[in-house]
Design an enzyme around this catalytic site. Structure first.
Site, PDB file in Angstrom:
ATOM      1  N   THR A  83      50.691  37.771  46.821  1.00  0.00           N
ATOM      2  CA  THR A  83      49.597  36.824  46.771  1.00  0.00           C
ATOM      3  C   THR A  83      48.758  37.120  45.537  1.00  0.00           C
ATOM      4  OG1 THR A  83      47.755  35.814  47.966  1.00  0.00           O
ATOM      5  CG2 THR A  83      48.158  38.150  48.411  1.00  0.00           C
ATOM      6  N   GLU A  84      48.313  36.052  44.849  1.00  0.00           N
ATOM      7  CA  GLU A  84      47.683  36.171  43.536  1.00  0.00           C
ATOM      8  C   GLU A  84      46.491  37.105  43.515  1.00  0.00           C
ATOM      9  OE1 GLU A  84      48.784  33.342  45.084  1.00  0.00           O
ATOM     10  OE2 GLU A  84      48.147  31.657  43.853  1.00  0.00           O
ATOM     11  N   ASN A  85      45.793  37.187  44.657  1.00  0.00           N
ATOM     12  CA  ASN A  85      44.576  37.978  44.688  1.00  0.00           C
ATOM     13  C   ASN A  85      44.833  39.476  44.849  1.00  0.00           C
ATOM     14  OD1 ASN A  85      45.401  36.921  47.258  1.00  0.00           O
ATOM     15  ND2 ASN A  85      43.571  37.821  48.164  1.00  0.00           N
TER      16      ASN A  85
END
Lengths: 229, 235, 229, 235
Positions: free
Chosen positions: C52-54
């Protein structure tokens, strides 16, 4: 030519003088070799934090012989120790610190420094094998770049010159030189003499310097602890 | 050297009108709510804020916008569960918006911290976000040139901090905080626990102290999500 | 126009079909919203690793209600859980993974997909507030970009089009579409039909598609578990 | 998914003649001596090697050069306490040398891992290393454009590793290892201790497993400095 053998400062004295200008809490990178000596002379009450290119910030002094851990070294491949506050990071992050302008001071050695602030310290240009390491990154990016050096070469030629003849490490980067005879700032005018040892005359100092020495304000005596001579 | 400061109010006291302020966090995770609220109390106006989002509900960044302090927002995703504050300000023409793809936003901030004024990325090539930017081809593929993004201040949230400013983060609350810490002239961190020097294993430091100007301990910090579920409004 | 309400696949069925193509050990990013559902349908014996990008890699499924930790969320701001093997990293490192081509698959939603592989999924271009997030980075960089989507809009207009009329997310990036009616590859020829649900004819499918459907090799039936309908 | 491999020999078996191989380490710290020696045994020739240095004594990278396997070396600092092997090969015209400033080397490798084909740096502007490279001015200052540096293989040394390839490092042995791990098509790690999945705290992972293709456990790995003090020669 004047013989400065007996009057010039020792490397320890030059390193001591450079150390006096490092402010409390400054982040400092010391070039490999002679500049590493500056760390020994931090003035009482001023605590610099040392960075080494290979990914360590806020490290301690050299370990006792036989207590080296060869995974804990500085950029000169010499063993160091941990401090409370040490951190480790990888090489790209380490040079992000350097290139990003986060270091307050870098102190490097020199083959030649020009009155424009150009520095040559990585290749003699004589067919030796070049080795640049982190010097080119440091000289472009630390907030203040100082050089510590003998004032002249072993054969007596000026190391402070009009124009560097050796391959450059960086352009217009050096702002202060701590030499074996003097402390010299590099400003728009060129070399500005701030301090000289008492034992040399201004004329003799000029004769050992490859570009004009300017005066701007009072000239101080460059006095260092005699026990370091 | 001790970079600790007693209160959030004191930590943000110097931020002037017109400053560019990076604010860490991704949604509510890693958002320095107490520092943002201290900035609201402090009163600085005409701010340019860099954040991944545009606030949620009526606390934190949303509250800063609601108080009319933000002239411009640079973000990747101005949507949230309750984006009403931003939407109203935007529709009223009270706030400018610069949309940056999230990876480009992160890399522009990292580049600022790393002294890299420009870099090439495939992201956004051929789209509206590439408009007006130089394009170059490397090995047959087209890339957009993007510039570093610096700030005057960064307000970040960390988990542990020591007096030299070494920081760790908590899980996905890490997000933009470490890169923002490196990209601002002055970086202010709120830490959930202040530990003595040596209290963080040197192997586990995420943000070395060189990137941190000041830090203040805020134990049990507010979580934006919890505040919004309680329908909190600040101030 | 043909009414597909009764025959089209459910979102769960589309997500199930997309999940069947994810290889064991693949590193996968699922776009926020509908694509997140793909994670629920990993085939037995195939273990994908989700990014996930975060700043989280190899995370687990959603926590039970009331057990959320709001520091442990995905890019859609939904609570997730730890796996043995999870790691955390900052946003620049997270997108280094994305942009550096380290993800095997990214599965995203779409407003429109063109027969050239162009994708529009971030802005309707109608004066709404645009929000791009990580989509533009993902579509340029993952090794394989797939789209899951209804075959047509709520008003029945094709979402698979000749040329996108909405602002682009990326150029020539999508290689496979899992729609509510068909599985379609994007190749040099354009849309190449691989699978369609049995309940629709080729002509009807073409009538709901904004560019020619090519056939290349056998056409399979798109069959999904009925219990997901 | 289990990326562990039983032996160093098996781990490097596929490296072909002519490959570009990044080798981690800074001097001896972090140098994957056992993987390098396995590569010597394996026999691949005409390699291009990327390392910060050029070997020391007659082990590790120096031994690989001494065996005539390296056609070209990309490094920042080809000096060491005992650089004789490299110096002899260089003077004999048997090895090409590309000198890259250390920070530029690290950033070029990082850029390759991060999908950034080119970036601008102040480093080297006005010097020999900028020759032939594009120069651009940003905000009044001149910068040199540098390109990413990719490899076919990376051989790295880590401390802990788990079956998914998550890694930690030991003190300053971290150095180039994490960035090289990200920049190669195939990354092979030797780890001093293999732990079960979940054996590394997610907060402490330095290299997430996505960057690692295979890892092999080498307990009590050799330290180049110790080998050289014992005047070891490989093979």
């Amino acid at each position: 030519m004047i013989d400065i053998t007996e009057i010039k400062l020792s490397n320890a004295q030059i390193a001591w003088r450079a150390a006096q200008d490092i402010e409390d809490g400054a982040y400092v990178n010391l070039g490999i070799g002679f500049p590493e000596m500056v760390a020994q002379f931090q003035p009482h009450g001023k605590q610099a934090i040392f960075h080494t290119e290979n990914g360590v910030l806020d490290f301690g002094k050299s370990p006792d012989k036989g207590h080296e851990d060869w995974d804990l070294i500085n950029a000169g491949k010499k063993a160091i120790t941990l401090n409370p506050g040490t951190s480790f990071f990888h090489h790209a992050d380490s040079f992000a610190m350097v290139r990003g302008g986060h270091l307050d001071v870098a102190i490097l050695g020199a083959y030649q420094v020009a009155q424009t602030g150009d520095l040559a310290n990585w290749s003699t240009g004589k067919g030796g094998i070049p080795a640049v390491g982190g010097a080119m990154d440091l000289v472009q990016s630390a907030k203040r770049i100082a050089v510590i050096t003998d004032h002249v070469t072993k054969t007596g030629a000026p190391k402070l010159v009009d124009t560097c003849t050796m391959p450059l490490t960086g352009v217009g980067c050096v702002t202060r030189i701590y030499s074996s005879l003097a402390v010299i700032d590099i400003e728009v005018a060129g070399f500005v003499l701030r301090e000289k040892i008492a034992a040399i005359s201004l004329d003799d100092l000029q004769s050992l310097t490859g570009a004009p020495l300017h005066l701007d304000g009072p000239l101080q005596e460059l006095a260092c602890p005699k026990e370091l001579a | 050297m001790d970079k600790t400061i007693q209160t959030a109010a004191e930590a943000v006291a110097q931020i002037p009108d017109g400053a560019t302020v990076m604010i860490g966090g991704f949604g509510g995770s890693g958002a320095p709510i107490e520092l943002i609220h201290a900035l609201i109390d402090q009163g600085a106006r005409h701010l340019t804020v860099v954040n991944n989002n545009a606030g949620n509900g009526h606390v934190g960044l949303a509250a800063l916008i609601e108080q009319g302090r933000v002239d411009k927002l640079i973000c990747s995703f101005p949507r949230s569960a309750d984006p009403g504050v931003f939407v109203a300000a935007y529709r009223a023409g009270k706030i400018k918006l610069e949309i940056v793809p999230q990876g480009t936003l992160a890399e522009r901030i990292r580049a600022a911290g790393a002294g890299i004024p420009a870099f090439y990325t495939p992201t956004g090539f051929g789209t509206d976000v590439a408009e007006g930017k130089p394009v170059a081809v490397f090995e047959g593929r087209s890339y957009v040139q993007e510039r570093w993004l610096k700030a005057d201040y960064a307000l970040i949230k960390a988990e542990l901090g020591d007096p030299h400013g070494n920081l760790t983060y908590r899980m996905a609350a890490r997000n933009f905080n470490p890169v923002m810490a490196s990209a601002a002239t002055t970086t202010i961190a709120q830490v959930s626990r202040l530990v003595p020097l040596g209290g963080i294993d040197p192997e586990h430091v995420v943000t070395p102290g060189i990137f941190v100007s000041a830090l203040t301990e805020i134990p049990n910090p507010a979580q934006e999500e919890d505040l919004n579920r309680a329908e909190a409004i600040y101030p």
